[in-house]
Enzyme design. Sequence first.
Site, PDB file in Angstrom:
ATOM      1  N   PRO A  16       0.793  -1.225   0.000  1.00  0.00           N
ATOM      2  CG  PRO A  16      -0.092  -1.045   2.154  1.00  0.00           C
ATOM      3  CD  PRO A  16       0.598  -2.000   1.226  1.00  0.00           C
ATOM      4  CG  ASN A  17      -0.270   4.323   1.322  1.00  0.00           C
ATOM      5  OD1 ASN A  17      -1.267   4.824   0.818  1.00  0.00           O
ATOM      6  ND2 ASN A  17      -0.266   3.803   2.538  1.00  0.00           N
ATOM      7  NE  ARG A  24       2.617   7.431   2.390  1.00  0.00           N
ATOM      8  CZ  ARG A  24       3.334   6.407   2.830  1.00  0.00           C
ATOM      9  NH1 ARG A  24       4.086   5.715   2.002  1.00  0.00           N
ATOM     10  NH2 ARG A  24       3.290   6.046   4.094  1.00  0.00           N
ATOM     11  CE1 TYR A  29       8.610   4.899   3.060  1.00  0.00           C
ATOM     12  CE2 TYR A  29       7.188   6.823   3.166  1.00  0.00           C
ATOM     13  CZ  TYR A  29       7.599   5.605   3.664  1.00  0.00           C
ATOM     14  OH  TYR A  29       6.984   5.091   4.774  1.00  0.00           O
ATOM     15  CG  ASN A  78       8.342  -2.096  -0.004  1.00  0.00           C
ATOM     16  OD1 ASN A  78       7.797  -2.167   1.094  1.00  0.00           O
ATOM     17  ND2 ASN A  78       8.964  -1.013  -0.426  1.00  0.00           N
ATOM     18  CB  ALA A  81       1.449  -0.008   6.113  1.00  0.00           C
ATOM     19  CD  GLU A 102      10.306  -7.730   5.325  1.00  0.00           C
ATOM     20  OE1 GLU A 102       9.599  -6.863   5.875  1.00  0.00           O
ATOM     21  OE2 GLU A 102      10.748  -8.731   5.937  1.00  0.00           O
ATOM     22  CG  HIS A 104      10.947  -2.548   4.204  1.00  0.00           C
ATOM     23  ND1 HIS A 104       9.592  -2.371   4.178  1.00  0.00           N
ATOM     24  CD2 HIS A 104      11.169  -3.777   4.731  1.00  0.00           C
ATOM     25  CE1 HIS A 104       9.006  -3.445   4.687  1.00  0.00           C
ATOM     26  NE2 HIS A 104       9.944  -4.318   5.027  1.00  0.00           N
ATOM     27  NE  ARG A 111       9.919   5.534   8.723  1.00  0.00           N
ATOM     28  CZ  ARG A 111       8.944   5.389   7.843  1.00  0.00           C
ATOM     29  NH1 ARG A 111       9.033   4.467   6.902  1.00  0.00           N
ATOM     30  NH2 ARG A 111       7.886   6.170   7.881  1.00  0.00           N
TER      31      ARG A 111
END
Length: 156
Positions: A16-17, A24, A29, A78, A81, A102, A104, A111
Amino acid sequence: MSAMPETPALHVLNGPNLNLLGEREPDIYGHATLADIEALCKAAAGNVPVVFRQSNHEGQLVEWIHAARGTARALVINPAAFSHTSVALLDALKTLDIPVVECHLSNPAAREEFRRHSYVSLVATGIISGFGPHGYELAVKAALRLAQERADAAAR
């Protein structure tokens, strides 16, 4: 499970996103778009076909993971969330017998506290985070190398 295609693809799934990359939170990012990252992945994969997808819907990602069974040589994900919330992705990934990397863009461990746990990490072969778009290149190369090593070992 369906038969493995003659030239199995690398699957790259995005959660998502990530469709809003470049717009964003560029301070976290970066400015690269998802299209830029897709191009990086395809270049890093060389002559290996790449199935590159993004969804804001958990169920769609689960369906794509299921579709990778028997058709993909490796998977880069990725989960965004969903990393921190999705037992459904965890369970779907457990059905794969291929390398799962995985990936990111940011470093979740540096974070907020809630981002420091990933269900996907429990089944990932490896994790690459914090390198921005370059992390996808690293993830693609790692996933393909792991897949080749498995193929070579099986051929022996």
